[in-house]
Design an enzyme around this catalytic site. Sequence first.
Site, PDB file in Angstrom:
ATOM      1  N   ASP A  21      39.767  31.640  40.493  1.00 26.60           N
ATOM      2  CA  ASP A  21      41.150  31.607  40.002  1.00 26.60           C
ATOM      3  C   ASP A  21      41.485  30.271  39.340  1.00 26.60           C
ATOM      4  O   ASP A  21      40.919  29.235  39.688  1.00 26.60           O
ATOM      5  CB  ASP A  21      42.102  31.870  41.185  1.00 26.60           C
ATOM      6  N   GLY A  22      42.384  30.319  38.391  1.00 29.67           N
ATOM      7  CA  GLY A  22      42.901  29.089  37.777  1.00 29.67           C
ATOM      8  C   GLY A  22      42.475  28.871  36.333  1.00 29.67           C
ATOM      9  O   GLY A  22      42.738  27.804  35.772  1.00 29.67           O
ATOM     10  N   GLY A  24      43.625  30.234  33.530  1.00 30.94           N
ATOM     11  CA  GLY A  24      44.776  30.136  32.638  1.00 30.94           C
ATOM     12  C   GLY A  24      45.428  28.764  32.732  1.00 30.94           C
ATOM     13  O   GLY A  24      45.717  28.114  31.719  1.00 30.94           O
ATOM     14  N   HIS A  38      39.219  31.161  30.345  1.00 29.81           N
ATOM     15  CA  HIS A  38      38.249  32.196  30.750  1.00 29.81           C
ATOM     16  C   HIS A  38      36.874  31.867  30.182  1.00 29.81           C
ATOM     17  O   HIS A  38      35.862  31.987  30.867  1.00 29.81           O
ATOM     18  CB  HIS A  38      38.699  33.574  30.260  1.00 29.81           C
ATOM     19  N   SER A  66      40.655  42.248  38.588  1.00 23.78           N
ATOM     20  CA  SER A  66      41.275  43.123  39.590  1.00 23.78           C
ATOM     21  C   SER A  66      41.978  44.284  38.893  1.00 23.78           C
ATOM     22  O   SER A  66      42.298  44.205  37.696  1.00 23.78           O
ATOM     23  CB  SER A  66      42.305  42.337  40.417  1.00 23.78           C
ATOM     24  N   THR A  67      42.239  45.331  39.640  1.00 23.58           N
ATOM     25  CA  THR A  67      42.983  46.471  39.091  1.00 23.58           C
ATOM     26  C   THR A  67      44.355  46.009  38.591  1.00 23.58           C
ATOM     27  O   THR A  67      44.845  46.483  37.570  1.00 23.58           O
ATOM     28  CB  THR A  67      43.128  47.544  40.190  1.00 23.58           C
ATOM     29  N   LEU A 132      18.536  36.423  44.783  1.00 22.85           N
ATOM     30  CA  LEU A 132      19.978  36.574  45.018  1.00 22.85           C
ATOM     31  C   LEU A 132      20.503  37.916  44.500  1.00 22.85           C
ATOM     32  O   LEU A 132      20.140  38.343  43.410  1.00 22.85           O
ATOM     33  CB  LEU A 132      20.706  35.427  44.281  1.00 22.85           C
ATOM     34  N   GLU A 208      35.055  33.481  57.165  1.00 22.47           N
ATOM     35  CA  GLU A 208      35.649  32.141  57.131  1.00 22.47           C
ATOM     36  C   GLU A 208      36.270  31.914  55.757  1.00 22.47           C
ATOM     37  O   GLU A 208      35.628  32.177  54.733  1.00 22.47           O
ATOM     38  CB  GLU A 208      34.572  31.070  57.392  1.00 22.47           C
TER      39      GLU A 208
END
Length: 248
Positions: A21-22, A24, A38, A66-67, A132, A208
Amino acid sequence: MNLKEKIDRTKMPRHIAIIMDGNGRWAQKKGNQRIFGHKNGVKAVQEVVEGAGEVGVEYLTLYAFSTENWGRPKLEIDALMTLLVSTINSETETLLKNNVRLLTIGNTSGLPNNVQQNLKEIIEKTSKNTGLTLILALNYSARWEILNAVKTIVTDSKKSTFNIDDIDSEYFEKHLNTSGIPDPDLLIRTSGEYRISNFLVWQIAYTELYFTQVLWPDFRKNDLFDAIIDFQNRERRFGKTSDQLKDR
Ligand code: IPE
Ligand code: IPE
Ligand code: MG
């Protein structure tokens, strides 16, 4: 000693999930359009994928769309989808070289056709990789995922052989997108927001949580390693007492 060396390889989180997040705000702080953030977030994705692989994390889940993000301006959504396709194409070789297997969770059938096609190809190409496992959450909503599981179970229950007492956590989890993937041990959210935003609600029951002020485009391997070290200094009690854990 550098940060990476401070990580205890015997106490690794098997699965790390990240709410990236962040983007923008990062761009706007620099006087740029949100999409610039982005684009610069891709570097952070490369860093965490590489960093996670280096220290032996088995599963890395990244919340990419996300939706609820469909509610953003069309221009931003289109740019995000274009960025997704170009990143898949430019990163395929690196993923193959680094033995990374790609999976997705979320309602991918709701994504544009070209995105679906590109995803399908890279998932197939990387399916035999044994390093991974990178899981991209795309058009993802935890409530959608849980409701979907309920719907499938109710449909199955119409079969005469169904016994309602068979529905336990293990059975339920088999109907989630994350079936077969262990629950995250550590969830990281960047940008100083303290919420879950409809991400992996069922799966994080005992995860956590780690919050950092760092905006996603600035997130680097060392930020990931900081989070892992923080995780390793915690005591996961799972409802028990501290003494009980020491007696083991
Ligand atoms: C996260 O950054 C990326 C996506 C949700 C796709 P944001 O775009 O949410 O950035 P902020 O939170 O507005 O700064
Ligand atoms: C969560 O970030 C979704 C992703 C990181 C893809 P948002 O920026 O969409 O979350 P809210 O709306 O601030 O909770
Ligand atoms: Mg945001």
